[in-house]
Design a protein around this motif. Structure first.
Motif, mmCIF file in Angstrom:
data_model
loop_
_atom_site.group_PDB
_atom_site.id
_atom_site.type_symbol
_atom_site.label_atom_id
_atom_site.label_comp_id
_atom_site.label_asym_id
_atom_site.label_seq_id
_atom_site.Cartn_x
_atom_site.Cartn_y
_atom_site.Cartn_z
ATOM 1 N N CYS A 83 37.221 38.071 60.841
ATOM 2 C CA CYS A 83 36.842 37.254 59.692
ATOM 3 C C CYS A 83 36.248 38.110 58.583
ATOM 4 N N GLY A 84 36.265 37.560 57.385
ATOM 5 C CA GLY A 84 35.641 38.210 56.248
ATOM 6 C C GLY A 84 34.467 37.382 55.761
ATOM 7 N N THR A 85 33.569 38.028 55.066
ATOM 8 C CA THR A 85 32.418 37.303 54.515
ATOM 9 C C THR A 85 32.800 36.487 53.296
ATOM 10 N N GLY A 86 33.982 36.772 52.715
ATOM 11 C CA GLY A 86 34.330 36.158 51.448
ATOM 12 C C GLY A 86 33.560 36.843 50.328
ATOM 13 N N GLY A 87 33.713 36.309 49.134
ATOM 14 C CA GLY A 87 32.955 36.830 48.016
ATOM 15 C C GLY A 87 33.652 37.907 47.212
ATOM 16 N N LEU A 90 39.107 37.779 44.861
ATOM 17 C CA LEU A 90 40.408 38.320 44.486
ATOM 18 C C LEU A 90 41.545 37.345 44.772
ATOM 19 N N ASN A 91 41.223 36.206 45.407
ATOM 20 C CA ASN A 91 42.187 35.124 45.633
ATOM 21 C C ASN A 91 43.461 35.575 46.353
ATOM 22 N N THR A 92 43.283 36.410 47.374
ATOM 23 C CA THR A 92 44.412 36.767 48.221
ATOM 24 C C THR A 92 44.713 35.615 49.170
ATOM 25 N N PHE A 93 45.884 35.657 49.798
ATOM 26 C CA PHE A 93 46.201 34.640 50.810
ATOM 27 C C PHE A 93 45.272 34.825 52.006
ATOM 28 N N ASN A 94 45.364 33.944 52.979
ATOM 29 C CA ASN A 94 44.434 33.969 54.114
ATOM 30 C C ASN A 94 44.808 35.081 55.106
ATOM 31 N N ILE A 95 44.425 36.297 54.754
ATOM 32 C CA ILE A 95 44.808 37.453 55.558
ATOM 33 C C ILE A 95 44.173 37.399 56.943
ATOM 34 N N SER A 96 42.844 37.194 57.008
ATOM 35 C CA SER A 96 42.177 37.257 58.311
ATOM 36 C C SER A 96 42.608 36.121 59.235
ATOM 37 N N THR A 97 42.924 34.950 58.686
ATOM 38 C CA THR A 97 43.386 33.840 59.522
ATOM 39 C C THR A 97 44.761 34.149 60.093
ATOM 40 N N GLY A 200 35.241 41.822 57.632
ATOM 41 C CA GLY A 200 35.472 42.346 56.298
ATOM 42 C C GLY A 200 34.333 41.952 55.368
ATOM 43 N N VAL A 201 33.875 42.884 54.551
ATOM 44 C CA VAL A 201 32.807 42.617 53.581
ATOM 45 C C VAL A 201 33.292 43.014 52.192
ATOM 46 N N ALA A 202 32.688 42.402 51.181
ATOM 47 C CA ALA A 202 33.168 42.587 49.810
ATOM 48 C C ALA A 202 32.493 43.736 49.070
ATOM 49 N N ARG A 203 31.534 44.403 49.712
ATOM 50 C CA ARG A 203 30.850 45.532 49.090
ATOM 51 C C ARG A 203 30.746 46.675 50.103
ATOM 52 N N VAL A 229 40.560 48.161 45.917
ATOM 53 C CA VAL A 229 41.730 47.745 45.153
ATOM 54 C C VAL A 229 41.423 48.082 43.700
ATOM 55 N N GLY A 230 41.759 49.279 43.285
ATOM 56 C CA GLY A 230 41.393 49.700 41.937
ATOM 57 C C GLY A 230 39.882 49.729 41.786
ATOM 58 N N GLU A 231 39.369 49.001 40.800
ATOM 59 C CA GLU A 231 37.920 48.939 40.585
ATOM 60 C C GLU A 231 37.268 47.825 41.397
ATOM 61 N N PHE A 232 38.070 47.083 42.150
ATOM 62 C CA PHE A 232 37.567 45.958 42.930
ATOM 63 C C PHE A 232 37.515 46.312 44.418
ATOM 64 N N HIS A 233 36.925 45.383 45.191
ATOM 65 C CA HIS A 233 36.855 45.571 46.643
ATOM 66 C C HIS A 233 37.288 44.305 47.362
ATOM 67 N N LEU A 234 37.928 44.492 48.482
ATOM 68 C CA LEU A 234 38.521 43.422 49.278
ATOM 69 C C LEU A 234 37.790 43.314 50.609
ATOM 70 N N ASP A 235 37.525 42.082 51.068
ATOM 71 C CA ASP A 235 36.856 41.927 52.360
ATOM 72 C C ASP A 235 37.875 41.938 53.512
ATOM 73 N N GLU A 236 38.756 42.896 53.453
ATOM 74 C CA GLU A 236 39.760 43.180 54.479
ATOM 75 C C GLU A 236 40.044 44.676 54.389
#
Length: 348
Positions: A83-87, A90-97, A200-203, A229-236
């Motif tokens: 699971c990811g913490t969310g946050g 980035l509105n990706t599909f449900n990767i962890s599910t 997965g965490v967003a920071r 992801v570039g200047e962003f971070h993904l909780d995966e």
């Protein structure tokens, strides 16, 4: 009591385990003012939560959850949560599910803890519901599903009734743009008490922090990841940039590491190609991935994260080995059959 603790936090003094026990008692008390709860959570965040504080909060909150009684054979196995913490917003599909379903299809016992969407448009509960998989399992039913199907969804509101009294304070903080302890508490509170977790965490700085918390809570094998992801971070784990990792296993100590996705046979892709939509759209994405019809960048994201899940659960010797195995699970039809099995079980 919260007033005294707030003063302590303003003075940048950490809380003891007994003080946290008292704080949780206040947070779940309907007679305590919402504003006081919100200020406490705000001051704690401003001070900065320590590993010991987060672990103490998690332990106390877990003691208030409804814990399913698993049979001895199931409990003896490695039980994994993904699971990811969310946050990350980035509105990706449900990767962890999707990863959880593929991992179950690979033969692991997966206790998926989750909720409806909070920061995104479609949470794990939303997409599973759209797929036809039950999200309202009772504790006894969840235990039976783990035994019989190797997968069960633990819908957070059903297993954490005390959180009803914390919700209004969290909402008040969110309205002010204030993050709180509860922004990353979810993965620490799985009522099934998993033995292995991929979180997965967003920071990036949260990887080591939550990794050490998981370890202190008694998780045998754990990996906390944050993908760039570039200047962003993904909780995966990201297929689009480098990955920060904190990991620990029974046979070796805690370690910080990185993972370069270019070590895997990935297709050229962009963040836009990992985008999701509403629950109906995301459910269709999951179906196409599980039945092998979608072999594009979304599959790469699932395959990389599911490979890590297998490794964390001690089901393979490396993430690279896990990558190959997950590909076989999808291509053999096992992943699609697992979804069909869960849908059929949901219909009774």
């Amino acid at each position: 009591m919260l007033t005294k603790l707030i003063e302590q936090l303003i003075a940048k003094q950490s809380l003891s385990a007994s003080e946290i026990k008292g704080a949780v008692k206040c947070l779940v008390d309907p007679e305590v003012a919402v504003e006081g709860k919100a200020e406490f959570l705000t001051r704690l965040a401003e001070k900065g939560e320590t590993v010991d504080e987060i672990a103490a909060f998690a332990a106390e909150l877990r003691s208030l959850s409804i814990c399913p009684e698993l049979d001895a054979a199931t409990r003896a196995r490695e039980i994994v949560d993904v699971c990811g913490t969310g946050g990350d917003r980035l509105n990706t599909f449900n990767i962890s599910t999707t990863v959880a379903l593929v991992t179950a299809a690979a033969g692991l016992v997966v206790a998926k803890h989750g909720n409806r969407a909070v920061t995104g448009t479609c949470g794990s509960a939303d997409v599973l519901e759209a797929l036809g998989v039950r999200i309202d399992l009772s504790p006894a039913e969840a235990a039976q599903w783990l035994r019989d199907h190797g997968f069960a969804f633990f819908f957070a509101p059903h297993f954490h009734p005390a959180f009803k009294q914390i919700g209004p304070a969290r909402k008040l903080c969110a309205e002010k743009g204030q993050r709180t302890l509860f922004n990353f508490m979810g993965p620490l509170l799985n009522p099934a008490r998993p033995t292995a977790q991929l979180v997965g965490v967003a920071r990036p700085h949260l990887c080591e922090l939550l990794g050490k918390v998981l370890q202190s809570l008694g998780i045998r094998r754990g990996m906390v990841v944050c993908g760039q992801v570039g200047e962003f971070h993904l909780d995966e784990l990201s297929t689009l940039g480098s990955n920060t990792i904190a990991e620990f296993y029974q046979d070796r100590g805690f370690a910080n590491s990185t993972l370069d996705p270019m070590a895997f046979p990935l297709q050229p892709s962009s963040l836009a190609q990992l985008a999701g939509g509403d629950k109906a759209a995301n459910a269709e994405i999951v179906r196409q991935l599980l039945n092998g019809a979608d072999r594009g960048p979304k599959r790469d994201a699932v395959q990389l994260n599911a490979a890590a899940a297998l490794f964390v659960a001690n089901a393979c010797k490396s993430v690279a080995e896990g990558w190959d195995r997950i590909g076989d699970v999808i291509d053999s039809g096992a992943a699609s059959r697992k979804l069909d099995e869960l849908v059929q079980a949901s219909r009774g």
